[in-house]
Write a protein that holds these residues in place. Sequence first.
Motif, mmCIF file in Angstrom:
data_model
loop_
_atom_site.group_PDB
_atom_site.id
_atom_site.type_symbol
_atom_site.label_atom_id
_atom_site.label_comp_id
_atom_site.label_asym_id
_atom_site.label_seq_id
_atom_site.Cartn_x
_atom_site.Cartn_y
_atom_site.Cartn_z
ATOM 1 N N PHE A 129 -9.317 -132.463 -11.732
ATOM 2 C CA PHE A 129 -9.040 -133.855 -11.399
ATOM 3 C C PHE A 129 -7.671 -134.348 -11.869
ATOM 4 N N ILE A 130 -7.243 -133.943 -13.047
ATOM 5 C CA ILE A 130 -5.919 -134.366 -13.515
ATOM 6 C C ILE A 130 -4.830 -133.550 -12.817
ATOM 7 N N LYS A 131 -5.008 -132.228 -12.774
ATOM 8 C CA LYS A 131 -4.025 -131.355 -12.142
ATOM 9 C C LYS A 131 -4.305 -131.127 -10.660
ATOM 10 N N GLN A 132 -5.411 -131.659 -10.165
ATOM 11 C CA GLN A 132 -5.740 -131.630 -8.730
ATOM 12 C C GLN A 132 -5.860 -130.208 -8.155
ATOM 13 N N LEU A 133 -6.384 -129.293 -8.955
ATOM 14 C CA LEU A 133 -6.604 -127.930 -8.461
ATOM 15 C C LEU A 133 -7.837 -127.899 -7.580
ATOM 16 N N ASN A 134 -7.738 -127.211 -6.455
ATOM 17 C CA ASN A 134 -8.857 -127.038 -5.537
ATOM 18 C C ASN A 134 -9.200 -125.556 -5.423
ATOM 19 N N THR A 135 -10.475 -125.230 -5.527
ATOM 20 C CA THR A 135 -10.916 -123.860 -5.267
ATOM 21 C C THR A 135 -11.538 -123.818 -3.879
ATOM 22 N N VAL A 136 -10.972 -122.990 -3.013
ATOM 23 C CA VAL A 136 -11.414 -122.913 -1.625
ATOM 24 C C VAL A 136 -12.053 -121.552 -1.350
ATOM 25 N N ARG A 137 -13.208 -121.556 -0.710
ATOM 26 C CA ARG A 137 -13.907 -120.328 -0.358
ATOM 27 C C ARG A 137 -13.899 -120.170 1.167
ATOM 28 N N PRO A 138 -12.878 -119.516 1.720
ATOM 29 C CA PRO A 138 -12.715 -119.432 3.179
ATOM 30 C C PRO A 138 -13.908 -118.801 3.895
ATOM 31 N N LEU A 139 -14.597 -117.862 3.229
ATOM 32 C CA LEU A 139 -15.703 -117.170 3.892
ATOM 33 C C LEU A 139 -16.867 -118.101 4.217
ATOM 34 N N ASN A 140 -16.909 -119.261 3.553
ATOM 35 C CA ASN A 140 -17.965 -120.231 3.852
ATOM 36 C C ASN A 140 -17.676 -121.035 5.111
ATOM 37 N N PHE A 141 -16.477 -120.881 5.676
ATOM 38 C CA PHE A 141 -16.093 -121.643 6.863
ATOM 39 C C PHE A 141 -16.036 -120.773 8.112
ATOM 40 N N MET A 142 -16.630 -119.601 8.027
ATOM 41 C CA MET A 142 -16.633 -118.694 9.175
ATOM 42 C C MET A 142 -17.917 -117.869 9.164
ATOM 43 N N PRO A 143 -18.306 -117.308 10.314
ATOM 44 C CA PRO A 143 -19.453 -116.396 10.327
ATOM 45 C C PRO A 143 -19.065 -115.133 9.557
ATOM 46 N N TYR A 144 -19.716 -114.874 8.447
ATOM 47 C CA TYR A 144 -19.327 -113.748 7.601
ATOM 48 C C TYR A 144 -20.479 -112.781 7.406
ATOM 49 N N LYS A 145 -20.235 -111.521 7.784
ATOM 50 C CA LYS A 145 -21.179 -110.440 7.511
ATOM 51 C C LYS A 145 -20.430 -109.348 6.758
ATOM 52 N N LYS A 146 -20.978 -108.964 5.631
ATOM 53 C CA LYS A 146 -20.317 -107.991 4.771
ATOM 54 C C LYS A 146 -20.059 -106.674 5.503
ATOM 55 N N ILE A 147 -21.047 -106.207 6.278
ATOM 56 C CA ILE A 147 -20.914 -104.919 6.970
ATOM 57 C C ILE A 147 -19.773 -104.959 7.975
ATOM 58 N N ASP A 148 -19.592 -106.103 8.661
ATOM 59 C CA ASP A 148 -18.486 -106.240 9.625
ATOM 60 C C ASP A 148 -17.142 -106.216 8.908
ATOM 61 N N ALA A 149 -17.077 -106.878 7.754
ATOM 62 C CA ALA A 149 -15.834 -106.895 6.975
ATOM 63 C C ALA A 149 -15.478 -105.489 6.504
ATOM 64 N N LEU A 150 -16.472 -104.749 6.031
ATOM 65 C CA LEU A 150 -16.242 -103.376 5.570
ATOM 66 C C LEU A 150 -15.757 -102.482 6.708
ATOM 67 N N ASN A 151 -16.382 -102.605 7.876
ATOM 68 C CA ASN A 151 -15.981 -101.787 9.023
ATOM 69 C C ASN A 151 -14.557 -102.104 9.461
ATOM 70 N N THR A 152 -14.187 -103.386 9.428
ATOM 71 C CA THR A 152 -12.825 -103.778 9.792
ATOM 72 C C THR A 152 -11.818 -103.174 8.820
ATOM 73 N N LEU A 153 -12.125 -103.247 7.525
ATOM 74 C CA LEU A 153 -11.231 -102.683 6.512
ATOM 75 C C LEU A 153 -11.081 -101.173 6.685
ATOM 76 N N LYS A 154 -12.188 -100.506 6.975
ATOM 77 C CA LYS A 154 -12.153 -99.050 7.151
ATOM 78 C C LYS A 154 -11.310 -98.667 8.365
ATOM 79 N N ASN A 155 -11.468 -99.415 9.450
ATOM 80 C CA ASN A 155 -10.747 -99.094 10.686
ATOM 81 C C ASN A 155 -9.266 -99.473 10.620
#
Length: 217
Positions: free
Chosen positions: A64-90
């Motif tokens: 609040f004083i320093k106005q730091l925000n923690t943002v979790r981008p994966l909560n704003f998109m359809p996220y499946k761990k297996i799809d993320a792993l396959n993308t990284l592998k490929n």
Amino acid sequence: AVKNNIKHIISGGNIATESVFPNSWQHSAMDSINLRAIHKKHGYHKLDQYKTISYIDYLLYYPFIKQLNTVRPLNFMPYKKIDALNTLKNKISYKEYGRKHGESRFTKFFQDYYMPTKFNMDNRLPHLSSEILSGAINREEALLKMKDNIYSAHELQSDKKYIAKKLNISIIELDELINSPNHHYSEYKNWDRIYSNLSRIRRMFEGILKRRISRYS
């Protein structure tokens, strides 16, 4: 972040794989009061070089004083761990380490052996439950994964040797610690009462302002 005037911190935390966790299985890792109380009774060396954060900094100053925000981008998109792993592998020939938090040898040992053995807490249960609720897997698939052997005898012995060496104790002493009587964090000084009071004040202001007050997405 404050030193470099950075206002947003990106976190990989997400609801899809981390929405389920029993409160009785954990206490805030940010509770420096608890950490120092435990260290005061059992520690051998000063914590001068070990960075901690106070409850005032964590709950008030930084957000609040320093106005730091923690943002979790994966909560704003359809996220499946297996799809993320396959993308990284490929895309970048990523090599999977096989288990959640297996990127760290200590965390792997802590979650996959120490916690289940000492406290009967198998983190696969809440993690797989989260994936069931998000639709990534079904219950039958999760039950099959629960049957997998987390550690081979050789891997466990190797990791025990490594962990014992890092802690500057013998494997026998490590086993003795694991088999010793369990303790609860509340046996030591902690921030629970302070946290509860600050949370009550925050909820009061949220009621007055008619909006959520948080710097964490």
